[in-house]
Design an enzyme around this catalytic site. Structure first.
Site, PDB file in Angstrom:
ATOM      1  N   VAL A  11      22.624  22.068  50.658  1.00 43.31           N
ATOM      2  CA  VAL A  11      22.110  21.141  49.658  1.00 43.31           C
ATOM      3  C   VAL A  11      20.919  20.357  50.212  1.00 43.31           C
ATOM      4  CG1 VAL A  11      22.696  19.077  48.325  1.00 43.31           C
ATOM      5  CG2 VAL A  11      24.308  20.983  48.453  1.00 43.31           C
ATOM      6  N   GLU A 151      24.793  17.953  42.880  1.00 47.14           N
ATOM      7  CA  GLU A 151      23.953  19.144  43.038  1.00 47.14           C
ATOM      8  C   GLU A 151      24.724  20.362  42.519  1.00 47.14           C
ATOM      9  OE1 GLU A 151      20.724  19.410  44.096  1.00 47.14           O
ATOM     10  OE2 GLU A 151      21.261  21.344  43.244  1.00 47.14           O
ATOM     11  N   ARG A 154      23.508  27.207  43.686  1.00 49.07           N
ATOM     12  CA  ARG A 154      24.369  28.273  44.233  1.00 49.07           C
ATOM     13  C   ARG A 154      23.699  28.881  45.451  1.00 49.07           C
ATOM     14  NH1 ARG A 154      24.119  31.811  39.040  1.00 49.07           N
ATOM     15  NH2 ARG A 154      22.104  30.781  39.192  1.00 49.07           N
ATOM     16  N   LEU A 250      32.681  35.568  34.452  1.00 49.83           N
ATOM     17  CA  LEU A 250      33.854  36.250  33.910  1.00 49.83           C
ATOM     18  C   LEU A 250      34.026  37.606  34.585  1.00 49.83           C
ATOM     19  CD1 LEU A 250      33.914  35.623  30.033  1.00 49.83           C
ATOM     20  CD2 LEU A 250      35.519  34.789  31.748  1.00 49.83           C
ATOM     21  N   GLY A 253      37.593  40.439  40.260  1.00 51.38           N
ATOM     22  CA  GLY A 253      37.376  41.056  41.570  1.00 51.38           C
ATOM     23  C   GLY A 253      38.360  40.519  42.579  1.00 51.38           C
ATOM     24  N   CYS A 260      32.446  25.835  48.020  1.00 47.31           N
ATOM     25  CA  CYS A 260      32.602  24.870  46.922  1.00 47.31           C
ATOM     26  C   CYS A 260      33.846  25.069  46.066  1.00 47.31           C
ATOM     27  CB  CYS A 260      31.366  24.899  46.031  1.00 47.31           C
ATOM     28  SG  CYS A 260      29.940  24.167  46.834  1.00 47.31           S
ATOM     29  N   LYS A 263      37.297  24.407  47.714  1.00 49.85           N
ATOM     30  CA  LYS A 263      37.382  23.020  48.154  1.00 49.85           C
ATOM     31  C   LYS A 263      37.449  22.070  46.944  1.00 49.85           C
ATOM     32  CE  LYS A 263      33.301  21.156  49.517  1.00 49.85           C
ATOM     33  NZ  LYS A 263      32.811  19.970  48.878  1.00 49.85           N
ATOM     34  N   ARG A 327      32.538  31.018  54.653  1.00 49.37           N
ATOM     35  CA  ARG A 327      33.536  29.980  54.380  1.00 49.37           C
ATOM     36  C   ARG A 327      34.467  30.415  53.249  1.00 49.37           C
ATOM     37  NH1 ARG A 327      29.851  24.703  54.180  1.00 49.37           N
ATOM     38  NH2 ARG A 327      28.301  26.251  53.579  1.00 49.37           N
TER      39      ARG A 327
HETATM   40  C1  UDX Z   1      29.106  27.307  43.376  1.00 51.11           C
HETATM   41  C2  UDX Z   1      28.575  26.814  42.018  1.00 51.11           C
HETATM   42  O1  UDX Z   1      28.199  27.949  41.213  1.00 51.11           O
HETATM   43  C3  UDX Z   1      27.412  25.865  42.192  1.00 51.11           C
HETATM   44  O2  UDX Z   1      27.002  25.346  40.933  1.00 51.11           O
HETATM   45  C4  UDX Z   1      27.846  24.716  43.106  1.00 51.11           C
HETATM   46  O3  UDX Z   1      26.783  23.826  43.352  1.00 51.11           O
HETATM   47  C5  UDX Z   1      28.404  25.250  44.431  1.00 51.11           C
HETATM   48  O4  UDX Z   1      29.459  26.185  44.159  1.00 51.11           O
HETATM   49  P1  UDX Z   1      28.391  29.107  45.213  1.00 51.11           P
HETATM   50  O5  UDX Z   1      29.634  28.717  45.921  1.00 51.11           O
HETATM   51  O6  UDX Z   1      27.112  29.207  45.971  1.00 51.11           O
HETATM   52  O7  UDX Z   1      28.091  28.075  44.003  1.00 51.11           O
HETATM   53  O8  UDX Z   1      28.633  30.538  44.566  1.00 51.11           O
HETATM   54  P2  UDX Z   1      28.902  31.175  43.126  1.00 51.11           P
HETATM   55  O9  UDX Z   1      27.809  32.089  42.803  1.00 51.11           O
HETATM   56  O10 UDX Z   1      29.235  30.155  42.117  1.00 51.11           O
HETATM   57  O11 UDX Z   1      30.198  32.066  43.455  1.00 51.11           O
HETATM   58  C6  UDX Z   1      31.400  31.498  43.961  1.00 51.11           C
HETATM   59  C7  UDX Z   1      32.450  32.548  44.145  1.00 51.11           C
HETATM   60  O12 UDX Z   1      32.932  33.017  42.892  1.00 51.11           O
HETATM   61  C8  UDX Z   1      32.023  33.815  44.903  1.00 51.11           C
HETATM   62  O13 UDX Z   1      33.039  34.182  45.810  1.00 51.11           O
HETATM   63  C9  UDX Z   1      31.877  34.862  43.821  1.00 51.11           C
HETATM   64  O14 UDX Z   1      32.104  36.176  44.306  1.00 51.11           O
HETATM   65  C10 UDX Z   1      32.965  34.429  42.863  1.00 51.11           C
HETATM   66  N1  UDX Z   1      32.724  34.874  41.480  1.00 51.11           N
HETATM   67  C11 UDX Z   1      31.681  34.355  40.770  1.00 51.11           C
HETATM   68  C12 UDX Z   1      33.598  35.783  40.899  1.00 51.11           C
HETATM   69  O15 UDX Z   1      34.551  36.257  41.530  1.00 51.11           O
HETATM   70  N2  UDX Z   1      33.393  36.136  39.591  1.00 51.11           N
HETATM   71  C13 UDX Z   1      32.374  35.623  38.846  1.00 51.11           C
HETATM   72  O16 UDX Z   1      32.280  35.977  37.647  1.00 51.11           O
HETATM   73  C14 UDX Z   1      31.484  34.717  39.462  1.00 51.11           C
END
Ligand code: UDX
Length: 429
Positions: A11, A151, A154, A250, A253, A260, A263, A327
């Site tokens: 961030v 914030e 992603r 949606l 997997g 994030c 946590k 993480r």
């Molecule tokens: C997330 C939030 O999207 C973001 O707005 C916030 O600020 C921080 O947390 P991030 O952790 O970087 O961002 O990743 P993101 O793309 O949201 O994916 C999180 C997890 O969800 C990944 O492990 C991803 O594989 C999983 N995911 C995401 C799914 O399993 N299915 C989905 O449809 C979308």
């Protein structure tokens, strides 16, 4: 404007580089000499597409400066952002020691009028504590307004998420601070939502938990589709066409991971508990996510029977593509369970292997993705990196001992794989 970021994690570093690129003078304060020295040279501690170039460009233009000192950065700044980590402690609560510690240091160095804003994700009520610390520690004559600016970036698309967010949330009821913060965010063309501290803090947790809930919903529909013989991807595409639902987040997997979602879901459950509210809906989101990881191992047993001595190749370790972040990556659980069952694991990830090595003893890491297939009884995809989508499957077929694939991110067409002779299992289809 002159601004300071305390903290150079995802961030802090990304937002600092973006605000410098908008033409502001930006200081970034770090606490580890080695990291700050590297940052001064443009060597960044994380893998994020486009970030190194942006940092280097703005260092060169003298708009971005890294330091370990609070002075002169804080006294010179119009706005100071707190962007340090809030890792979870055992109870699921966020560890606030870094946030509160830097608040004290910022307070002592304030001069003139400054807006201090938190970017770190903090439990509801924290910003009031930070405000108190600032008021108590600031020198006489210094004036401070306080705000919470969550914030939403992603990893992997952090720069574009920061430049083009869906909204900017400003949690401050102080008109003077609101004016400065609105001006600072002017280059960002997004609706601005102005509210109080508590609401801004809750927006962040509520947004991340809702996205996690969508993913767990998709994983539940996937499981049910497997039992009913339906195609979950089509079911979810079908519901996602309803604009009230939307088609994002949606994808079923191996479950969500990262710094994030796990946590923040945990923290919101804990915050609710503190106020005698049992947020059991979110507890179920966690259970479903755990089961999504577990199901990969159950599918492996279904394909191979006893896993003892079986050779399993894993493609993808990072919690999602385009990052080296490990993480709470689903791969950590899945690989541990597969190993506990006695299988031998060979793994490849385009960028996360460095970070994964320390977390996964006893794994054979290889630097060529085709090597994971050599003599393998089963191949498991855990991260949807583009290079895996383009694998030469005929070559893979020649290398494997037994043609089993668990596609934990649904990146392949089942028919293509089955026509090639693979025993293919995806998630929800
Ligand atoms: C997330 C939030 O999207 C973001 O707005 C916030 O600020 C921080 O947390 P991030 O952790 O970087 O961002 O990743 P993101 O793309 O949201 O994916 C999180 C997890 O969800 C990944 O492990 C991803 O594989 C999983 N995911 C995401 C799914 O399993 N299915 C989905 O449809 C979308």
């Amino acid at each position: 404007m002159t601004i300071t970021f305390v903290g150079h994690g995802y961030v802090g570093l990304v937002t600092a580089a973006v605000f410098a690129d908008f033409g502001n003078k930006v200081y970034v304060i770090g606490h580890t000499k080695e990291k700050v020295d590297n940052l001064k040279k443009g060597i960044i501690p994380i893998f994020e597409p486009g970030l190194e170039e942006l940092v280097k460009k703005n260092i060169k233009a003298k708009r971005l400066e890294f330091t370990m000192d609070y002075a002169p950065a804080i006294p010179e700044s119009d706005v100071v952002f707190i962007a340090v980590g809030t890792p979870p402690i055992k109870t699921g609560d966020a560890d606030l020691s870094a946030v509160l510690g830097v608040a004290e240091q910022i307070g002592r160095n304030l001069s003139g009028y400054t807006v201090v804003a938190t970017k770190s994700t903090v439990p509801i009520g924290t910003n009031k504590k930070v405000q108190l610390i600032l008021e108590e520690t600031k020198p006489e004559g210094a004036e401070v307004s306080y705000a919470s600016i969550p914030e939403f970036l992603r990893e992997g698309s952090a720069i574009s998420d920061t430049v083009n967010p869906d909204r900017v949330v400003i949690g401050s009821e102080d008109p003077r601070a609101q004016k400065i913060l609105i001006k600072l965010h002017e280059p960002i063309k997004a609706p601005v939502l102005i509210t109080n501290f508590e609401t801004a803090e809750l927006i962040k947790y509520a947004a991340n938990s809702f996205l996690a809930l969508k993913i767990s919903y998709a994983n539940s529909i996937a499981r049910l589709s497997e039992l009913l013989g339906a195609n979950a991807l089509k079911v979810l595409e079908g519901i996602g066409m309803d604009r009230r639902i939307g088609n994002q987040f949606l994808y079923p997997g191996a479950g969500y991971g990262g710094s994030c979602f796990p946590k923040d879901v945990k923290a919101l459950i804990s915050i609710a508990k503190d106020h005698n509210y049992s947020f059991s809906l979110l507890e179920e989101v966690e259970n479903v996510n755990h089961q999504a990881r577990r199901d990969i191992v159950i599918k492996a047993r279904g394909m191979l029977g006893d896993l003892r001595g079986k050779k399993i190749g894993v493609l993808g370790l990072a919690f999602k593509p385009n990052t080296d972040d490990m993480r709470d990556a689903p791969s950590i659980d899945v690989i541990t369970w597969l190993k506990n069952d006695g299988s031998k694991i060979t793994a490849f990830d385009p960028v996360a292997m460095g970070n994964a090595t320390a977390l996964m003893p006893g794994i054979n890491f290889v630097t060529d993705m085709y090597k994971v297939a050599e003599d393998a009884d089963l191949l498991i995809v855990l991260t949807e990196w583009n290079e895996f989508k383009e694998l030469d499957l005929k070559r893979i077929k020649k290398l494997m001992r037994n043609l089993n694939i668990i596609d934990g991110r649904n990146i392949y067409e089942p028919k293509t794989l089955r026509d090639l002779g693979f025993n293919y299992v995806g998630v929800g289809r």
